[in-house]
Enzyme design. Sequence first.
Site, PDB file in Angstrom:
ATOM      1  N   ASN A   7      -1.700  11.264   7.137  1.00 52.35           N
ATOM      2  CA  ASN A   7      -1.963  13.172   8.055  1.00 52.35           C
ATOM      3  C   ASN A   7      -2.586  13.410   9.350  1.00 52.35           C
ATOM      4  OD1 ASN A   7      -1.543  15.367   8.679  1.00 52.35           O
ATOM      5  ND2 ASN A   7      -2.527  16.318   6.889  1.00 52.35           N
ATOM      6  N   ARG A  88       2.778  12.457   7.588  1.00 53.77           N
ATOM      7  CA  ARG A  88       3.113  13.279   8.325  1.00 53.77           C
ATOM      8  C   ARG A  88       3.135  14.098   9.634  1.00 53.77           C
ATOM      9  NH1 ARG A  88       0.180  18.471   5.816  1.00 53.77           N
ATOM     10  NH2 ARG A  88       1.209  19.858   6.142  1.00 53.77           N
ATOM     11  N   HIS A 177       5.580  23.977   5.715  1.00 48.46           N
ATOM     12  CA  HIS A 177       4.692  23.248   5.025  1.00 48.46           C
ATOM     13  C   HIS A 177       6.255  23.411   3.971  1.00 48.46           C
ATOM     14  CE1 HIS A 177       1.513  25.909   4.771  1.00 48.46           C
ATOM     15  NE2 HIS A 177       0.955  25.450   5.296  1.00 48.46           N
ATOM     16  N   ARG A 236      -4.896  33.427  10.432  1.00 45.50           N
ATOM     17  CA  ARG A 236      -3.886  33.848  11.506  1.00 45.50           C
ATOM     18  C   ARG A 236      -3.719  35.451  11.061  1.00 45.50           C
ATOM     19  NH1 ARG A 236      -0.683  28.419   9.984  1.00 45.50           N
ATOM     20  NH2 ARG A 236      -1.561  26.792  11.907  1.00 45.50           N
ATOM     21  N   GLU A 379       1.265  16.812  -1.074  1.00 43.85           N
ATOM     22  CA  GLU A 379       2.208  16.300   0.287  1.00 43.85           C
ATOM     23  C   GLU A 379       2.023  14.937   0.223  1.00 43.85           C
ATOM     24  OE1 GLU A 379       0.088  19.562   1.805  1.00 43.85           O
ATOM     25  OE2 GLU A 379       1.572  20.339   2.624  1.00 43.85           O
TER      26      GLU A 379
END
Length: 393
Positions: A7, A88, A177, A236, A379
């Site tokens: 990642n 990713r 996601h 956010r 993930e």
Amino acid sequence: MKIISINAGSSSLKFSLFDMNDETVIASGLFERIGIEGSCYTIKYNGEKVEEEVVMKDHTDAVKILLDKLISLGIIKSLEEINGVGHRLAHGKEKYKESVIITDEVIEDLKSFTDFAPLHIPANILGINAFREVLPEVMMVGVFDTTFHQSLDKETYLYPVPYEWYEKYGVRKYGFHGTSHRYIAGKVKELLGKDEYKLISCHIGSGGSIAAIKDGKSVDTTMGFTPLPGIMMCTRSGDIDPSIVPYIMGKEGKNAGEVFEELNTSSGLLGMSGYSSDMRDILARCEEGDEKAITAKNKFVRSVVNYIAQYYVLLGGVDIIVFTAGIGENSVPVRKQICEELECLGVKIDPVINEKRAEFIKLSTDESKILVYVIPTDEELMIARDTLNLINR
Ligand code: AMP
């Protein structure tokens, strides 16, 4: 069979090295401040942790150091043991509906998608190029955050805006996601032992999104054209009235990009509490009776509950709700409050079991009409699995 999941951020590179024979993590770690003074890495393996400050002028340096260390620490004997690298990737637009072997064409496509994830895509490409340079013979696979939500139907992914915005500029809901929600869907299928199920997957971390999943397919999700909308998050805002943007631009003499930045980085828990983006800090302040923290936490919970209720209707009832990611896996009071607000749907959880953290647990009691679980997401493992599958194909 050994696979590395990567990642890559603009100045960081996170990795996990898997032995895919039993899907165990042999080593994992983080390279930080790449190209910045004070660059350093941490590698964890076999119960040990190695940390070192070392000059890394770019991602290629980081990859070289990573591979050297894997050998010098005895984690692998030679680079030939690495059978694949999975990356990713932030965005696959409409073209990429599943993970792919990375070719020159994929890299060119990624470059052309930069507008859609301006911070993440250039970083993803840096990660790919670094591994291409150092391990040119090893197959690489791209796993997109967006592909899982390519199953959304048109009524769901289109916004009620001029149609040519979609045709000319690709304005639509993409969702993010996806790798995490797909992992959760796979776990639920295993758990229930059947292919047909209605799942609400709540990935609540520093970023957060909820997905409505039917029989393994995403039918709706809360993030949209960008990761900004949907539930309230740590920094956010989640959903807001877009008219706020030009209003604040006028009031504060800022441009659209600056206001957009504030909605992404200075809003959510941080913006409302005026104190911290970390749910642990917010909960501590709530204990002290801090009114702003209490309102922020309640608003956060409300935004999750509202979407669960919406997806309950969309799916025509729900078999299972899953909590995952930092807050979903660890925040006992937040889970408790969400589930209490869902009691009208027949949700009942065991408060003692809910005290557990970061574990695969069943929260719901036998009387609950909906199963409620905590399932830690993975993930990195999904990326490694996709990489292995494509290599085997
Ligand atoms: P993630 O992005 O999935 O790593 O989630 C990170 C977020 O999880 C942090 O910003 C915290 O708000 C939250 N978090 C992690 N551990 C806890 C905990 N024990 N209690 C409450 N929130 C937590």
